[in-house]
Design a protein around this motif. Structure first.
Motif, PDB file in Angstrom:
ATOM      1  N   SER A  41      16.317   5.991  16.173  1.00  0.00           N
ATOM      2  CA  SER A  41      16.301   4.838  15.331  1.00  0.00           C
ATOM      3  C   SER A  41      17.351   3.774  16.018  1.00  0.00           C
ATOM      4  CB  SER A  41      17.255   5.173  14.142  1.00  0.00           C
ATOM      5  OG  SER A  41      17.489   4.208  13.280  1.00  0.00           O
ATOM      6  N   ASN A  76      17.346   4.300  10.303  1.00  0.00           N
ATOM      7  CA  ASN A  76      16.796   5.458  10.030  1.00  0.00           C
ATOM      8  C   ASN A  76      15.849   5.275   9.099  1.00  0.00           C
ATOM      9  OD1 ASN A  76      18.385   7.060  11.663  1.00  0.00           O
ATOM     10  ND2 ASN A  76      20.181   6.617  10.161  1.00  0.00           N
ATOM     11  N   LYS A  77      14.998   4.128   8.997  1.00  0.00           N
ATOM     12  CA  LYS A  77      13.884   3.936   8.162  1.00  0.00           C
ATOM     13  C   LYS A  77      12.720   3.520   8.827  1.00  0.00           C
ATOM     14  CE  LYS A  77      16.430   2.252   3.988  1.00  0.00           C
ATOM     15  NZ  LYS A  77      16.651   1.088   3.206  1.00  0.00           N
ATOM     16  N   ARG A  78      11.549   4.297   8.795  1.00  0.00           N
ATOM     17  CA  ARG A  78      10.229   3.994   9.690  1.00  0.00           C
ATOM     18  C   ARG A  78       9.553   2.614   8.946  1.00  0.00           C
ATOM     19  NH1 ARG A  78       9.224   8.549  12.437  1.00  0.00           N
ATOM     20  NH2 ARG A  78      10.879   9.879  11.891  1.00  0.00           N
ATOM     21  N   VAL A  91       8.109  -0.634   4.639  1.00  0.00           N
ATOM     22  CA  VAL A  91       9.147   0.220   4.773  1.00  0.00           C
ATOM     23  C   VAL A  91       8.771   1.694   4.208  1.00  0.00           C
ATOM     24  CG1 VAL A  91      11.503   0.569   5.004  1.00  0.00           C
ATOM     25  CG2 VAL A  91      10.648  -1.785   5.044  1.00  0.00           C
ATOM     26  N   LEU A  92       8.915   2.361   4.942  1.00  0.00           N
ATOM     27  CA  LEU A  92       8.641   4.116   4.543  1.00  0.00           C
ATOM     28  C   LEU A  92      10.048   4.536   4.143  1.00  0.00           C
ATOM     29  CD1 LEU A  92       5.718   5.008   6.739  1.00  0.00           C
ATOM     30  CD2 LEU A  92       5.590   4.177   4.598  1.00  0.00           C
ATOM     31  N   GLU A  93      10.226   5.362   3.293  1.00  0.00           N
ATOM     32  CA  GLU A  93      11.648   5.877   3.133  1.00  0.00           C
ATOM     33  C   GLU A  93      11.412   7.523   3.628  1.00  0.00           C
ATOM     34  OE1 GLU A  93      14.351   4.496   2.008  1.00  0.00           O
ATOM     35  OE2 GLU A  93      13.183   2.747   1.910  1.00  0.00           O
TER      36      GLU A  93
END
Length: 93
Positions: A41, A76-78, A91-93
């Motif tokens: 990240s 730390n978010k994709r 933005v994926l959690e």
């Protein structure tokens, strides 16, 4: 009674088509691929916002067989982005 003019209809239709152009439908395999990757990240002080580019310092990784998408992990978010513009798609959690 209010009248709807042709100008009002034209404005409504053009606004609706502008919104439709900003919607991106991601194939399910793109999300799956991004969630399965183990990449470090990058810490970024600002906010990552859909529709805005990620900062230049964020390195994006291409997604195989999906030339329209790339990704990065920020705070730390994709984050899925357009690889040409680096604009955030999702933005994926």
């Amino acid at each position: 009674m209010k009248r709807i003019t042709s100008m009002s209809v034209a404005l409504f239709l053009s606004f609706g088509s502008a919104l439709a152009q900003t919607t991106v439908v991601l194939p399910g395999e793109v999300r799956t691929y991004v969630m399965e990757q183990n990449v470090p990240s990058v810490t970024y002080e600002g906010e990552i916002v859909v529709g805005q580019p990620v900062p230049e310092v964020v390195e994006v990784t291409p997604i195989p067989d999906q030339p329209d998408f790339a990704f990065a992990v920020v705070n730390n978010k994709r984050v899925i982005v357009n690889p040409k513009t680096h604009v955030v798609v999702e933005v994926l959690e």
